[in-house]
Design an enzyme around this catalytic site. Structure first.
Site, mmCIF file in Angstrom:
data_model
loop_
_atom_site.group_PDB
_atom_site.id
_atom_site.type_symbol
_atom_site.label_atom_id
_atom_site.label_comp_id
_atom_site.label_asym_id
_atom_site.label_seq_id
_atom_site.Cartn_x
_atom_site.Cartn_y
_atom_site.Cartn_z
ATOM 1 N N GLU A 172 0.807 -1.230 0.000
ATOM 2 C CA GLU A 172 0.000 0.000 0.000
ATOM 3 C C GLU A 172 0.839 1.279 0.000
ATOM 4 O O GLU A 172 0.653 2.158 0.839
ATOM 5 C CB GLU A 172 -0.965 -0.008 1.184
ATOM 6 C CG GLU A 172 -1.926 -1.188 1.158
ATOM 7 C CD GLU A 172 -2.837 -1.241 2.375
ATOM 8 O OE1 GLU A 172 -2.791 -0.320 3.221
ATOM 9 O OE2 GLU A 172 -3.598 -2.215 2.492
ATOM 10 N N ASN A 215 1.918 -5.288 -3.078
ATOM 11 C CA ASN A 215 0.516 -5.544 -2.751
ATOM 12 C C ASN A 215 -0.217 -4.230 -2.495
ATOM 13 O O ASN A 215 0.310 -3.343 -1.825
ATOM 14 C CB ASN A 215 0.442 -6.432 -1.495
ATOM 15 C CG ASN A 215 -0.945 -6.962 -1.205
ATOM 16 O OD1 ASN A 215 -1.563 -7.595 -2.052
ATOM 17 N ND2 ASN A 215 -1.429 -6.727 0.007
ATOM 18 N N HIS A 251 -10.985 -6.075 -2.180
ATOM 19 C CA HIS A 251 -12.062 -5.881 -1.194
ATOM 20 C C HIS A 251 -13.216 -5.191 -1.910
ATOM 21 O O HIS A 251 -13.108 -4.016 -2.288
ATOM 22 C CB HIS A 251 -11.580 -5.010 -0.038
ATOM 23 C CG HIS A 251 -10.432 -5.578 0.736
ATOM 24 N ND1 HIS A 251 -10.548 -6.710 1.512
ATOM 25 C CD2 HIS A 251 -9.137 -5.182 0.856
ATOM 26 C CE1 HIS A 251 -9.387 -6.981 2.085
ATOM 27 N NE2 HIS A 251 -8.510 -6.072 1.700
ATOM 28 N N GLU A 280 -6.443 -10.686 -0.856
ATOM 29 C CA GLU A 280 -7.239 -10.397 0.350
ATOM 30 C C GLU A 280 -8.722 -10.337 0.018
ATOM 31 O O GLU A 280 -9.447 -9.457 0.476
ATOM 32 C CB GLU A 280 -6.787 -9.064 0.975
ATOM 33 C CG GLU A 280 -5.318 -9.033 1.317
ATOM 34 C CD GLU A 280 -4.891 -7.734 1.990
ATOM 35 O OE1 GLU A 280 -5.772 -6.988 2.466
ATOM 36 O OE2 GLU A 280 -3.679 -7.472 2.046
ATOM 37 N N ASP A 282 -12.505 -10.320 -0.278
ATOM 38 C CA ASP A 282 -13.793 -10.438 0.402
ATOM 39 C C ASP A 282 -14.799 -9.564 -0.333
ATOM 40 O O ASP A 282 -14.455 -8.522 -0.880
ATOM 41 C CB ASP A 282 -13.726 -10.123 1.903
ATOM 42 C CG ASP A 282 -13.098 -8.785 2.244
ATOM 43 O OD1 ASP A 282 -12.978 -7.918 1.356
ATOM 44 O OD2 ASP A 282 -12.716 -8.587 3.416
#
Length: 462
Positions: A172, A215, A251, A280, A282
């Site tokens: 990030e 990432n 996400h 990651e 979801d």
């Protein structure tokens, strides 16, 4: 990963998952050689998510919290379903090195040891990140900070050398919005743009075999942020900076849906010569809409050769950092959700089946074909096939995406969930099938402007 939210959280013989995976790879190879494609796959070939993904040459992992491993349902679901783990918080800087040059690997080691004992891979997350930093890092001078960063990377990667398949080396580092600029952080502010390259070069000197990843989030489609990451990766590849992979956190919710160019975006990064990983995942929601979105993501990864795997950010909704949005594949009681069935079907797996024994309890597959289409509707057919032993009944879930509606079903009896979009079909007269025999049922769909294909879930035999 996404940061921890305010306030804190984030009977028959059964082959071990690793043994099933080895068998699934052999079966998949035989099917491929024969030119056979199962759209909603076979319980004979694969079982759990990790097994199904392995048959496709991918991994399917989850984020794991060490303090939940003592919960029986948590550990058993992890062991039965996944073949890769990512420590949720246990490998972040504040967890490993809260005091300078004093390392505590206890919690992270617990996760790694558990994974290794089950034959699972491990993703390392994360070495350099602006968040979850102990206070002492921010107070360092530039020279001291560079030394501390190099030491942290070296000590952590040395400790886990040979145990990690991919490291999120830097996490990030870019701003949201339209600027494409770097995010303010102690590393950026004191070391400048070069800190990312320094981190990757240091990491490669420590471990020549682990994949080194960058990432980030909100980079799933083409936008200013993903363009900036793309430009950095392109530059690194041209100059020989050791970067092997790019992680897409993925996400999603109603305000940030799966982008229409998700697959194309993954592909353009892969075309630079790096692997891509969904790190990651979801997706907030429920029912058929959530299932359809998960299907989009899995299909995108499967369509990109260099997409090596997918990791969902948690096992159960109750421990999710976005628990109110119920974004995972298992609900708070570890029940499989429609999204689970959709993911397994997209991977070519099936929840139906057994051990191939007699007595009408063999496996079955469910394969979908669109048989006709017209303006405003189409007919679909699902072929149900028994495995290596006969069956006496079968059940197949079919999910359509609103505003589509099923108007007619034949050769099967359908019941509906509360949303009216998930029908569960059972046989009328055609439930008993000999080994290898097949039958079919059909249905008519009024599209009402919707274009999504139905999701045919796993066939369950009895």
């Amino acid at each position: 990963m996404a940061q921890i939210p305010p306030g804190g959280a984030t009977a028959r013989t059964h082959l071990p998952a690793r043994a099933r995976r080895a068998m699934s790879l052999v079966t998949a190879g035989v099917l491929a050689a024969a030119g056979v494609v199962a759209l909603a796959g076979s319980a004979e070939a694969v079982g759990a998510l990790g097994d199904a993904a392995a048959a496709k040459g991918r991994y399917f992992g989850t984020a794991v919290a060490a303090n939940h491993l003592g919960e029986a349902a948590y550990a058993s679901t992890l062991d039965a379903q996944f073949d890769s783990v990512t420590p949720e918080n246990e490998m972040k800087w504040d967890a490993l090195e809260s005091t300078r040059n004093s390392f505590n690997f206890t919690a992270a080691d617990q996760i790694v040891s558990h994974a290794q004992s089950k034959g699972m891979k491990v993703r390392g997350h994360t070495l350099v990140w602006h968040s979850q930093l102990p206070g002492w890092v921010s107070g360092l001078s530039a020279t001291d900070l560079r030394s501390a960063m190099t030491n942290h990377i070296t000590q952590v990667m040395t400790h886990y050398k040979g145990k990690i398949h991919s490291w999120d080396v830097v996490n990030e580092a870019f701003q949201d919005g339209s600027s494409g600029a770097r995010r303010s952080s102690p590393f950026q502010d004191k070391l400048g743009n070069g800190f990312i390259e320094e981190a990757f070069r240091t990491a490669r000197t420590v471990d020549a075999d682990a994949k080194l990843c960058y990432n980030d989030y909100n980079t799933d489609g083409q936008n200013a942020k993903s363009n900036a990451v793309y430009d950095m990766v392109k530059d690194f590849k041209q100059r020989g900076v050791p970067i092997d992979c790019v992680g897409f956190q993925s996400h999603f919710n109603s305000n940030s849906p799966v982008p229409s160019d998700f697959q194309a975006n993954l592909q353009r990064f892969a075309d630079l010569g790096v692997d891509v990983q969904i790190t990651e995942l979801d997706i907030e929601g429920s029912g058929s809409a959530q299932a359809a979105n998960y299907t989009k993501v899995v299909n995108a990864c499967l369509a990109v050769t260099r997409c090596k795997g997918m990791t969902v950010w948690g096992i159960t909704d109750k421990y999710s950092w976005r628990s109110s949005g119920t974004p995972l594949l298992f609900d708070g009681d570890y029940n499989k959700k429609p999204a689970y069935d959709a993911v397994l079907a997209a991977l070519g797996g099936s929840t139906g089946g057994g051990d191939g024994g007699g007595g009408g309890t063999g496996a079955c597959t469910a394969t979908y074909t669109q048989t006709s289409t017209w303006n405003g509707g189409y007919n679909g057919q699902v072929t149900v096939k028994a495995g290596t032993s006969g069956i006496t009944a079968w059940t197949v879930p079919v999910t359509v995406t609103s505003p589509q509606k099923v108007s007619t079903v034949w050769n099967g009896a359908a019941t509906w969930d509360a949303s009216g979009t998930v029908m569960t079909v059972k046989p009328t007269w055609n439930g008993t099938l000999a080994a290898g025999a097949s039958t079919s049922f059909g249905f008519t769909v009024s599209t009402n402007g919707g274009t999504a294909a139905p999701v045919v879930g796993a066939c369950t035999a009895s």
